[in-house]
Scaffold this motif. Sequence first.
Motif, PDB file in Angstrom:
ATOM      1  N   TYR A 157       0.881  -1.123   0.181  1.00  0.00           N
ATOM      2  CA  TYR A 157      -0.198   0.112   0.057  1.00  0.00           C
ATOM      3  C   TYR A 157       0.833   1.294   0.073  1.00  0.00           C
ATOM      4  O   TYR A 157       0.401   2.499   0.288  1.00  0.00           O
ATOM      5  CB  TYR A 157      -1.086   0.093   1.062  1.00  0.00           C
ATOM      6  CG  TYR A 157      -2.004  -1.256   0.940  1.00  0.00           C
ATOM      7  CD1 TYR A 157      -3.333  -0.819   0.118  1.00  0.00           C
ATOM      8  CD2 TYR A 157      -2.103  -2.365   1.536  1.00  0.00           C
ATOM      9  CE1 TYR A 157      -4.092  -1.551   0.201  1.00  0.00           C
ATOM     10  CE2 TYR A 157      -2.962  -3.277   1.377  1.00  0.00           C
ATOM     11  CZ  TYR A 157      -4.003  -3.081   0.722  1.00  0.00           C
ATOM     12  OH  TYR A 157      -5.006  -3.837   0.644  1.00  0.00           O
ATOM     13  N   GLU A 168      -4.259   0.269   9.442  1.00  0.00           N
ATOM     14  CA  GLU A 168      -5.047  -0.471   8.248  1.00  0.00           C
ATOM     15  C   GLU A 168      -5.553  -1.801   8.508  1.00  0.00           C
ATOM     16  O   GLU A 168      -6.723  -2.133   8.371  1.00  0.00           O
ATOM     17  CB  GLU A 168      -4.050  -0.560   6.956  1.00  0.00           C
ATOM     18  CG  GLU A 168      -3.625   0.819   6.489  1.00  0.00           C
ATOM     19  CD  GLU A 168      -4.867   1.585   6.232  1.00  0.00           C
ATOM     20  OE1 GLU A 168      -5.813   1.387   5.421  1.00  0.00           O
ATOM     21  OE2 GLU A 168      -4.725   2.941   6.408  1.00  0.00           O
ATOM     22  N   LEU A 174      -8.523  -5.505   4.580  1.00  0.00           N
ATOM     23  CA  LEU A 174      -6.989  -5.407   4.314  1.00  0.00           C
ATOM     24  C   LEU A 174      -6.570  -6.631   3.648  1.00  0.00           C
ATOM     25  O   LEU A 174      -6.372  -7.663   4.566  1.00  0.00           O
ATOM     26  CB  LEU A 174      -6.482  -4.848   5.222  1.00  0.00           C
ATOM     27  CG  LEU A 174      -4.811  -4.262   4.779  1.00  0.00           C
ATOM     28  CD1 LEU A 174      -4.908  -2.971   4.094  1.00  0.00           C
ATOM     29  CD2 LEU A 174      -4.181  -4.142   6.348  1.00  0.00           C
ATOM     30  N   SER A 283      -8.166   6.542   4.593  1.00  0.00           N
ATOM     31  CA  SER A 283      -8.106   5.640   3.536  1.00  0.00           C
ATOM     32  C   SER A 283      -8.721   4.526   3.355  1.00  0.00           C
ATOM     33  O   SER A 283      -9.066   3.699   4.433  1.00  0.00           O
ATOM     34  CB  SER A 283      -6.395   5.125   3.611  1.00  0.00           C
ATOM     35  OG  SER A 283      -6.006   4.323   2.734  1.00  0.00           O
ATOM     36  N   ARG A 284      -9.522   4.137   2.260  1.00  0.00           N
ATOM     37  CA  ARG A 284     -10.101   2.805   2.334  1.00  0.00           C
ATOM     38  C   ARG A 284     -11.519   2.726   3.035  1.00  0.00           C
ATOM     39  O   ARG A 284     -12.063   1.808   2.898  1.00  0.00           O
ATOM     40  CB  ARG A 284      -9.543   1.705   2.617  1.00  0.00           C
ATOM     41  CG  ARG A 284      -8.100   1.277   1.747  1.00  0.00           C
ATOM     42  CD  ARG A 284      -7.578   0.239   2.237  1.00  0.00           C
ATOM     43  NE  ARG A 284      -7.124  -0.150   3.598  1.00  0.00           N
ATOM     44  CZ  ARG A 284      -7.869  -1.188   4.382  1.00  0.00           C
ATOM     45  NH1 ARG A 284      -8.777  -1.776   3.559  1.00  0.00           N
ATOM     46  NH2 ARG A 284      -7.773  -1.438   5.587  1.00  0.00           N
ATOM     47  N   ARG A 287     -14.757   1.491   1.128  1.00  0.00           N
ATOM     48  CA  ARG A 287     -15.216   0.058   1.166  1.00  0.00           C
ATOM     49  C   ARG A 287     -16.130  -0.018   2.245  1.00  0.00           C
ATOM     50  O   ARG A 287     -16.554  -1.339   2.220  1.00  0.00           O
ATOM     51  CB  ARG A 287     -13.916  -0.854   1.252  1.00  0.00           C
ATOM     52  CG  ARG A 287     -12.752  -0.504   0.536  1.00  0.00           C
ATOM     53  CD  ARG A 287     -11.574  -1.642   0.569  1.00  0.00           C
ATOM     54  NE  ARG A 287     -10.302  -1.156  -0.295  1.00  0.00           N
ATOM     55  CZ  ARG A 287      -9.452  -2.127  -0.761  1.00  0.00           C
ATOM     56  NH1 ARG A 287      -9.511  -3.072   0.110  1.00  0.00           N
ATOM     57  NH2 ARG A 287      -8.562  -2.007  -1.386  1.00  0.00           N
TER      58      ARG A 287
END
Length: 343
Positions: A157, A168, A174, A283-284, A287
């Motif tokens: 990443y 994360e 992840l 971040s992310r 999702r």
Amino acid sequence: MGKTKVTKNEIDIYIKRNIRKHPRDIVRLTQEHFVITKPTVMKFINQLIEEKQISVTGKTKDREYIPLPINSKPRVYEIGSSSDEGKMWKDFSDLFTGIPDNIYKICQYGFTEIANNALEHSEGQYISIQVDRFFDQIEIFISDDGIGIFKKISQRYNLDDPMQSILELAKGKLTTDPKHHTGEGIFFTSRAFDSFFIRSHNIVFLHSDSGFDYQDQVDNIVNGTTVNMEISLGSKKSIQKIFDEFANQENGYGFDKTIVPVHLALLGNDQLISRSQARRVLSRFDRFKRVWLDFKGVQFIGQSFADEIFRVYPSEHPEVSILYIDANKQVEKMILRAKGINK
């Protein structure tokens, strides 16, 4: 009415349930709980020592009683095309006989998920597994000699620091191989067990009932990755209930909710003040449908940090709901300001 007679079984159960948390004062606690004499308690303690269910160290006031495994099995496996976490689980099946069904399912889930991670992601040659069965809990250790989980995540990443991979991991979803894996294994396993540790190189990532935490620059360097999982045989946890907590029943039970411990974004003596720090937290998030930010342990956040998370991101991603818990007055003030709420 006369006093109810205490049975031997009640005393034995009490000692076993409390000795792990009270290794130095279990004798006194048992005396006081049942109003019995010290010699009576020592009969039970000495019996457990003779049966090798506990060990004793130290003398007089420094004496400690420590549970010993009543059954233990270590195995080493070579990683290859024929490796199978299901077969590995069967090799250890005798250590899980007779335990409550909810504990069995948690152990099977965690064992197979972590073993599969080592098989398919570690880039190592060997996996070492050990299971220890105690009278009060089960401990599972799974190690590999690969690249190391934090290093691999940071490379996959493009993270500036392997420490950032801890945040994360806590978010969930992840994986370094999204084509074949959902990245849910560690997320759910860490929450199912009473305590969960990942050690790799000089970093430790841990979760217990009090939440997520980490340590860096630890003394004992671990090459590859080692995962420790512990659960009490009296635990009332259910892997299905944990799945349900983070799933939306309206969309086919998809994993669409996460809880992010914001304090994991703190590196060193940094304060959470900048937009770049906020973007690392964000971040992310796309999702998920629901993201709860847990501000426990965070004393201060800056205006730019709050604005990026609670105004800018929601305006660009209206499909993601961002909520928060455990914010102190100062942190909540910044959040409400960013959201345009006067309070």
